[in-house]
Every structure is written in structure tokens, then in C-alpha cells.
Design an enzyme around this catalytic site. Structure first.
Site, PDB file in Angstrom:
ATOM      1  N   LYS A  13     -28.235  24.399  29.437  1.00 25.50           N
ATOM      2  CA  LYS A  13     -26.838  24.657  29.069  1.00 25.50           C
ATOM      3  C   LYS A  13     -26.275  23.544  28.172  1.00 25.50           C
ATOM      4  O   LYS A  13     -26.854  22.454  28.077  1.00 25.50           O
ATOM      5  CB  LYS A  13     -25.999  24.803  30.346  1.00 25.50           C
ATOM      6  N   TYR A  53     -23.083  37.174  30.261  1.00 24.31           N
ATOM      7  CA  TYR A  53     -22.589  37.066  31.633  1.00 24.31           C
ATOM      8  C   TYR A  53     -21.724  38.266  32.039  1.00 24.31           C
ATOM      9  O   TYR A  53     -20.893  38.128  32.943  1.00 24.31           O
ATOM     10  CB  TYR A  53     -21.787  35.777  31.802  1.00 24.31           C
ATOM     11  N   ASN A 116     -23.571  22.781  35.151  1.00 25.27           N
ATOM     12  CA  ASN A 116     -24.695  22.675  36.091  1.00 25.27           C
ATOM     13  C   ASN A 116     -26.070  22.699  35.399  1.00 25.27           C
ATOM     14  O   ASN A 116     -27.071  23.047  36.010  1.00 25.27           O
ATOM     15  CB  ASN A 116     -24.581  23.714  37.212  1.00 25.27           C
ATOM     16  N   HIS A 119     -29.641  27.494  33.737  1.00 25.77           N
ATOM     17  CA  HIS A 119     -29.474  28.859  34.234  1.00 25.77           C
ATOM     18  C   HIS A 119     -30.846  29.463  34.439  1.00 25.77           C
ATOM     19  O   HIS A 119     -31.803  29.093  33.748  1.00 25.77           O
ATOM     20  CB  HIS A 119     -28.701  29.707  33.208  1.00 25.77           C
ATOM     21  N   GLU A 130     -31.870  39.774  30.451  1.00 25.45           N
ATOM     22  CA  GLU A 130     -31.609  38.463  29.842  1.00 25.45           C
ATOM     23  C   GLU A 130     -32.672  38.068  28.817  1.00 25.45           C
ATOM     24  O   GLU A 130     -32.348  37.481  27.787  1.00 25.45           O
ATOM     25  CB  GLU A 130     -31.491  37.399  30.943  1.00 25.45           C
TER      26      GLU A 130
HETATM   27  P1  CMP Z   1     -25.323  30.460  36.367  1.00 26.66           P
HETATM   28  O1  CMP Z   1     -26.579  30.451  37.166  1.00 26.66           O
HETATM   29  O2  CMP Z   1     -25.448  30.264  34.902  1.00 26.66           O
HETATM   30  O3  CMP Z   1     -24.556  31.846  36.622  1.00 26.66           O
HETATM   31  C1  CMP Z   1     -23.136  31.959  36.516  1.00 26.66           C
HETATM   32  C2  CMP Z   1     -22.465  30.653  36.359  1.00 26.66           C
HETATM   33  O4  CMP Z   1     -21.089  30.617  36.619  1.00 26.66           O
HETATM   34  C3  CMP Z   1     -23.055  29.662  37.333  1.00 26.66           C
HETATM   35  O5  CMP Z   1     -24.361  29.318  36.925  1.00 26.66           O
HETATM   36  C4  CMP Z   1     -22.026  28.531  37.291  1.00 26.66           C
HETATM   37  O6  CMP Z   1     -22.339  27.528  36.350  1.00 26.66           O
HETATM   38  C5  CMP Z   1     -20.748  29.228  36.820  1.00 26.66           C
HETATM   39  N1  CMP Z   1     -19.643  29.062  37.749  1.00 26.66           N
HETATM   40  C6  CMP Z   1     -18.485  28.466  37.454  1.00 26.66           C
HETATM   41  N2  CMP Z   1     -17.678  28.480  38.522  1.00 26.66           N
HETATM   42  C7  CMP Z   1     -18.329  29.098  39.518  1.00 26.66           C
HETATM   43  C8  CMP Z   1     -18.018  29.405  40.865  1.00 26.66           C
HETATM   44  N3  CMP Z   1     -16.840  29.097  41.416  1.00 26.66           N
HETATM   45  N4  CMP Z   1     -18.965  30.039  41.600  1.00 26.66           N
HETATM   46  C9  CMP Z   1     -20.164  30.388  41.044  1.00 26.66           C
HETATM   47  N5  CMP Z   1     -20.495  30.115  39.778  1.00 26.66           N
HETATM   48  C10 CMP Z   1     -19.602  29.472  39.028  1.00 26.66           C
END
Ligand code: CMP
Length: 141
Positions: A13, A53, A116, A119, A130
Site C-alpha cells: 500500500k 474495494y 496497514n 492487502h 482482484e
Molecule cells: P484491506 O485488507 O486492504 O481491506 C480493507 C481495508 O479497509 C483494510 O485492509 C483496512 O486497511 C481498511 N480499514 C480502514 N478502517 C477500517 C476499519 N475500521 N475496519 C476494517 N478495515 C478498515
């Protein structure tokens, strides 16, 4: 043989690319036995991020998530390994870096639930969607 192995879509990311953690994360992926089947640096538009998403469009964090994902370049990858989907998710750790296991990618490289670092597809159907979102069949060999 690579072509019979399960594939997952992985993303390094914008936070991790900006922190110059791309190389370290790729090294961890290869070290864990994943083969890189396709890879590209992409700058997602807000629309690209919204399409990617789309399953999260009703979530309260959708707007922030798609703004973040379009804030800078990401590295998108097709990774192959036996049981790639589950194993990549295990290597990443929990969504929230604070909850992620010691030694996991999100624990090491993530800063918050939004920033984070990585993904990964969460199932066979999402992996198909995806992978297709970023790569053409030919690029996947
Ligand atoms: P990802 O695995 O990319 O899938 C969806 C993303 O939403 C997740 O990682 C997080 O980085 C992001 N995200 C942001 N806020 C939240 C939240 N409160 N709960 C879950 N995912 C979140």
C-alpha cells in the site's frame, strides 16, 4: 509447477511504498515461499480504488480508505504458492497492526488500521476478481 499453484492478489500500500519498505516486503514474500507471477507499480485514481474495494462501499471507512489508496503509488502483485490466499493473509497478520502477530508484515510495517502496509485477497472468488482487476490473463502466464 507454478501454473497449478493457487494465486492471490497482494498490494504493497501507499504508506509502505512511501516508507521505502517495498524491497523488504518483497524479500519477506519470497522468503516465505511465494513466487512473484506479476508485479506493477500503480498510482490508483479514487475511482480505481472505489472499484477495487466495491465490496466495502457501505462501510463508514470507505471514503477514507479509497482516499488513502489513491494518495500515492502502490505495488500490485500476483503471488503464487500452495494455499497462497490463506498463507499470504497469515504472513500479513491481523488488519489492525496493533492486533497483528509479532513478526507479521502489518505488525512490522503497518502504522494503523488504515495505514496497514499490505492487502491480500480474502478468498478464491475475491482473488479471481482482484487479480483480474489489475492483470490481464497473459501477464499471469
Ligand atoms: P484491506 O485488507 O486492504 O481491506 C480493507 C481495508 O479497509 C483494510 O485492509 C483496512 O486497511 C481498511 N480499514 C480502514 N478502517 C477500517 C476499519 N475500521 N475496519 C476494517 N478495515 C478498515
Amino acid at each position: 509447477k507454478l501454473e497449478f499453484m493457487e494465486r492471490t492478489l497482494a498490494i504493497i500500500k501507499p504508506d509502505a511504498v512511501a516508507a521505502r519498505s517495498t524491497g523488504a516486503i518483497l524479500q519477506r514474500a519470497e522468503g516465505a515461499g511465494f513466487s512473484i507471477v506479476a508485479m506493477r507499480l500503480v498510482r490508483l485514481s479514487k475511482r480505481d480504488a472505489e472499484g477495487f474495494y466495491a465490496v466495502h462501499r457501505e462501510r463508514p471507512f470507505f471514503s477514507e480508505l479509497t482516499a488513502f489508496m489513491s494518495s500515492g503509488p502502490s505495488v500490485v502483485l500476483a503471488l503464487a504458492a500452495p494455499d497462497a490466499i490463506k498463507r499470504w493473509r497469515a504472513l500479513m497478520g491481523a488488519t489492525d497492526p496493533a492486533q497483528a502477530e509479532e513478526g507479521s508484515l502489518r505488525r512490522e510495517f503497518g502504522r494503523s488500521i488504515e495505514n496497514n502496509a499490505t492487502h491480500g485477497s480474502d478468498g478464491l472468488e475475491t482473488a479471481a476478481f482482484e487479480l483480474n482487476y489489475f492483470f490481464r490473463g497473459l501477464e499471469l502466464g
